[in-house]
Design an enzyme around this catalytic site. Structure first.
Site, short mmCIF file in Angstrom:
data_model
loop_
_atom_site.label_atom_id
_atom_site.label_comp_id
_atom_site.label_asym_id
_atom_site.label_seq_id
_atom_site.Cartn_x
_atom_site.Cartn_y
_atom_site.Cartn_z
N PHE A 1 0.81 -1.21 0.00
CA PHE A 1 0.00 0.00 0.00
C PHE A 1 0.85 1.26 0.00
CE2 PHE A 1 0.46 -1.97 4.16
CZ PHE A 1 1.07 -0.98 4.90
N TYR A 2 2.09 1.18 -0.40
CA TYR A 2 2.96 2.36 -0.47
C TYR A 2 2.75 3.08 -1.79
CZ TYR A 2 5.69 0.99 3.67
OH TYR A 2 6.11 0.68 4.95
N GLY A 3 1.57 3.62 -1.95
CA GLY A 3 1.23 4.31 -3.17
C GLY A 3 0.15 3.55 -3.92
#
Length: 338
Positions: A57-59
């Protein structure tokens, strides 16, 4: 590769790298900068492996996973030098964990579609709606099937870590938690002690308190308007002002040592690793500053080491100083330390 081998490689590593800053932003850094930084970090660590910590979920649109895949595809010979850990089982749109069997499996299937030889999968948060046994069983199944090599956990308390270690048939190879001169909770709440007893490395994220300890953030005006830190309590002008004394102490101590504030702060985190201090036997501690430039690689992954006297001076100063503001904010705090 077994969980035991992953653990062995982790213990031998020197520097780790957090990957959030590349893609967890409205304007992601280019793939070229990502590649250059990873290559430089690998070079710093050789002959040992480099631990890199990414996130599903890093971007948006799996961009962090795509960057990692692109790096490995471009430099396949460098894969042998990496320990890749990915956080998942978390719905960032609702900021809620997905720790049920289906949620864990969906996340692992997605992550391994980009990184089929994943070393470590890390449950990003404990899901309070799901028995921890269900989450751990789902993770174990994926080690058994060979889909992942090892398991890590994040933001758990000491009791939960002990329970996870007890019910898991596979060795837990890491516990990720915030640890810095600002965030010292693990020294007081039993987590560091329990991790040491269980021989579980601590993955110390935000060891520079998201940039505060570099000395470059004096007010909220120093943070871009679209930066996620704008939503965190420690970055309000009120709290930055209250916490300025800690930063000023580090700046002066670092200057005296001919080091940067970042180097001094990271040396403090690293000092605890695999030492017995005040009766607590600390495990391996791997700090993962998130950086996006070659200059920061050179600065952060330095050989600056604190003397016993310098270490004691920092601890004596911060003993009576409170770090003001939540690590995140009221909403996010509800999922910490479960």
């Amino acid at each position: 590769m077994s969980s035991e081998q992953v653990l062995k490689d982790l213990k031998a590593s020197t520097f780790g790298l957090g990957l959030m800053s590349f893609t967890g932003r409205p304007d992601p850094y280019p793939q070229s900068a990502f590649n250059e930084t990873i290559l430089a970090t690998i070079k710093k660590n050789l002959p040992n492996k480099t631990f890199i910590n990414g996130g599903e979920f890093y971007g948006p649109n799996d961009i962090n996973l795509k960057y990692i895949k692109s790096f490995v595809d471009t430099y396949p010979e460098q894969r042998q030098h990496l320990i890749i850990s990915i956080k998942g089982a978390f719905d960032f749109s609702t900021f809620t964990p997905t720790g049920d069997k289906e949620g864990v499996q969906k996340s692992i299937d997605n992550v391994t579609s980009y990184i089929p030889d994943l070393d470590i999968f890390e449950a990003a948060r404990v899901d309070p709606k799901v028995p921890i046994e269900e989450t751990v069983a789902a993770l174990n199944d994926n080690v058994d099937s060979g889909k992942i090599k090892a398991i890590s956990v994040s933001e758990v308390n000491a009791n939960t870590l002990a329970k996870i270690a007890k019910v898991s048939k596979h060795k837990i190879v890491g516990v990720e938690i915030e640890f810095s001169i600002f965030a010292r909770e693990i020294l007081e709440n039993g987590l560091a002690k329990t991790a040491g007893e269980l021989d579980i490395p601590i993955i110390a994220y935000s060891p520079l308190s998201r940039g505060i300890l570099t000395g470059e953030i004096k007010s909220s005006a120093d943070i871009p308007d679209d930066d996620y830190r704008k939503h965190f309590d420690r970055f309000t002008d009120e709290n930055l002002k209250k916490n300025a004394a800690i930063v000023e102490f580090v700046e002066k101590a670092a200057a005296k040592k001919n080091a940067t504030p970042a180097q001094y702060s990271l040396a403090w985190v690293r000092y605890w690793s695999e030492k017995t201090i005040e009766g607590i036997k600390f495990p391996k501690i791997i700090d993962i500053p998130s950086t996006s430039s070659l200059k920061r690689v050179e600065e952060n992954f330095s050989d600056v080491v604190l003397t016993q006297e310098e270490f004691d001076q920092v601890n004596e100063f911060i003993k009576g100083v409170t770090a003001h503001g939540y690590r995140y904010n009221v909403h996010a705090e509800a999922l910490l330390g479960l």
